[in-house]
Design a protein around this motif. Structure first.
Motif, short mmCIF file in Angstrom:
data_model
loop_
_atom_site.label_atom_id
_atom_site.label_comp_id
_atom_site.label_asym_id
_atom_site.label_seq_id
_atom_site.Cartn_x
_atom_site.Cartn_y
_atom_site.Cartn_z
N GLY A 95 5.68 33.14 26.28
CA GLY A 95 5.32 32.46 27.52
C GLY A 95 5.98 31.10 27.70
O GLY A 95 5.42 30.22 28.31
N GLY A 96 7.17 30.92 27.14
CA GLY A 96 7.87 29.65 27.28
C GLY A 96 7.48 28.62 26.24
O GLY A 96 8.02 27.52 26.22
N GLN A 97 6.54 28.94 25.39
CA GLN A 97 6.10 27.99 24.36
C GLN A 97 6.70 28.40 23.02
O GLN A 97 6.60 29.56 22.62
N PRO A 98 7.31 27.46 22.29
CA PRO A 98 7.91 27.79 20.99
C PRO A 98 6.86 28.12 19.92
O PRO A 98 5.69 27.78 20.05
N PHE A 99 7.33 28.75 18.87
CA PHE A 99 6.48 29.14 17.75
C PHE A 99 6.02 27.92 16.95
O PHE A 99 6.62 26.87 17.00
N ASP A 100 4.92 28.13 16.22
CA ASP A 100 4.43 27.11 15.30
C ASP A 100 5.21 27.16 13.99
O ASP A 100 5.77 28.21 13.64
N ILE A 101 5.23 26.05 13.28
CA ILE A 101 5.77 26.00 11.93
C ILE A 101 4.67 25.47 11.02
O ILE A 101 3.64 24.99 11.48
N GLY A 102 4.89 25.57 9.72
CA GLY A 102 3.91 25.10 8.75
C GLY A 102 4.16 25.76 7.42
O GLY A 102 5.31 26.04 7.07
N VAL A 103 3.09 26.05 6.69
CA VAL A 103 3.22 26.68 5.38
C VAL A 103 2.21 27.81 5.21
O VAL A 103 1.11 27.77 5.75
N LEU A 104 2.63 28.80 4.44
CA LEU A 104 1.75 29.85 3.94
C LEU A 104 1.86 29.77 2.42
O LEU A 104 2.94 30.03 1.87
N GLY A 105 0.80 29.35 1.78
CA GLY A 105 0.88 29.08 0.34
C GLY A 105 1.92 27.99 0.12
O GLY A 105 1.86 26.93 0.74
N ALA A 106 2.93 28.27 -0.72
CA ALA A 106 4.00 27.31 -0.97
C ALA A 106 5.25 27.61 -0.13
O ALA A 106 6.23 26.88 -0.19
N ALA A 107 5.21 28.66 0.68
CA ALA A 107 6.37 29.05 1.49
C ALA A 107 6.32 28.38 2.86
O ALA A 107 5.27 28.31 3.50
N ARG A 108 7.48 27.89 3.31
CA ARG A 108 7.58 27.28 4.64
C ARG A 108 7.74 28.36 5.71
O ARG A 108 8.57 29.26 5.56
N VAL A 109 6.96 28.27 6.79
CA VAL A 109 7.09 29.17 7.93
C VAL A 109 8.12 28.55 8.88
O VAL A 109 7.94 27.44 9.36
N ILE A 110 9.23 29.28 9.13
CA ILE A 110 10.31 28.74 9.96
C ILE A 110 10.49 29.48 11.28
O ILE A 110 11.25 29.05 12.13
N ASP A 111 9.76 30.59 11.47
CA ASP A 111 9.79 31.31 12.74
C ASP A 111 8.59 32.24 12.75
O ASP A 111 8.10 32.66 11.70
N VAL A 112 8.10 32.55 13.96
CA VAL A 112 6.97 33.45 14.12
C VAL A 112 7.26 34.32 15.33
O VAL A 112 7.51 33.81 16.42
N VAL A 113 7.26 35.65 15.13
CA VAL A 113 7.59 36.58 16.21
C VAL A 113 6.59 37.72 16.29
O VAL A 113 6.04 38.15 15.27
N VAL A 114 6.37 38.21 17.51
CA VAL A 114 5.52 39.38 17.72
C VAL A 114 6.42 40.61 17.65
O VAL A 114 7.44 40.68 18.33
N ARG A 115 6.02 41.57 16.82
CA ARG A 115 6.79 42.81 16.71
C ARG A 115 6.26 43.83 17.71
O ARG A 115 5.17 43.67 18.26
N ASP A 116 7.04 44.88 17.94
CA ASP A 116 6.67 45.90 18.92
C ASP A 116 5.34 46.57 18.61
O ASP A 116 4.65 47.03 19.51
N ASP A 117 4.97 46.65 17.33
CA ASP A 117 3.72 47.33 16.97
C ASP A 117 2.49 46.43 17.10
O ASP A 117 1.39 46.83 16.77
N GLY A 118 2.67 45.18 17.56
CA GLY A 118 1.54 44.27 17.75
C GLY A 118 1.29 43.35 16.58
O GLY A 118 0.49 42.43 16.68
N SER A 119 1.97 43.58 15.47
CA SER A 119 1.82 42.68 14.33
C SER A 119 2.66 41.44 14.55
O SER A 119 3.59 41.44 15.35
N ILE A 120 2.32 40.38 13.85
CA ILE A 120 3.06 39.13 13.96
C ILE A 120 3.77 38.89 12.63
O ILE A 120 3.14 38.89 11.58
N MET A 121 5.10 38.70 12.71
CA MET A 121 5.88 38.44 11.51
C MET A 121 6.12 36.94 11.39
O MET A 121 6.54 36.29 12.34
N HIS A 122 5.83 36.42 10.20
CA HIS A 122 6.07 35.02 9.87
C HIS A 122 7.32 34.98 9.01
O HIS A 122 7.31 35.51 7.89
#
Length: 181
Positions: free
Chosen positions: A86-113
């Motif tokens: 919707g014109g708004q960029p993805f969030d960034i942050g961390v999951l455990g010790a891993a850095r989240v650098i992109d977040v996308v919605v996949r065709d099956d409805g799941s979200i890939m970090h």
């Protein structure tokens, strides 16, 4: 205007994308034709129910190679990370010790970090970059206020909106002069 036309003159509307119905008795399974074949998971989107959440606990369901990038992606059962939408960029942050650098919605409805680092299946703690998220929330709200003002005062509709890291733009249906502003 479409609904005011007779049924014979009315064009067919584009069908909405819908997820297939779940297989009875098997939570998380999806119908594939007439047979229940593969387990898929639609990620619970915590940002809809609590947009101010900055930390959350989740379960890593899978870790996958990301196509066309030398990175790994993780699928969680739930997330507070907002994907590009919707014109708004993805969030960034961390999951455990891993850095989240992109977040996308996949065709099956799941979200890939998309992550830098490693994660294994199992429990994980996530933390958003709240400064970035809050700035995006404020800019998004500001866009709605400006779009409403252009529409009400000048009868000019917003055609598109882009929220970037250093600037945001609103495209209007016509040129607006400095005098009108």
């Amino acid at each position: 205007a479409q609904l005011l036309r007779s049924a014979a003159d009315r064009r067919a509307l584009r069908a909405l994308r819908q997820l297939p119905a779940p297989c009875p008795g098997l939570p998380g399974r999806r119908r594939c034709g007439s047979a229940c074949e593969s387990i898929q998971h639609v990620t619970e989107r915590l940002y809809y129910t609590d947009p101010y959440a900055t930390e959350f606990d989740a379960t890593v369901l899978s870790v996958e190679a990301v196509p066309d990038v030398a990175r790994r992606g993780v699928i969680l059962d739930r997330t507070a990370f907002y994907p590009t939408s919707g014109g708004q960029p993805f969030d960034i942050g961390v999951l455990g010790a891993a850095r989240v650098i992109d977040v996308v919605v996949r065709d099956d409805g799941s979200i890939m970090h998309v992550i830098e680092g490693d994660l294994a299946a199992g429990p994980v703690h996530g933390r958003l970059d709240w400064t970035r998220r809050f700035e995006h929330m404020q800019q998004h709200t500001g866009q709605h206020v400006l779009s409403a003002a252009f529409d009400r005062v000048l009868q000019v509709r917003t055609v598109s909106f882009h929220l970037g890291t250093s600037s945001s733009t609103i495209d209007l249906a016509r040129e607006v002069t400095a005098g009108e502003i």
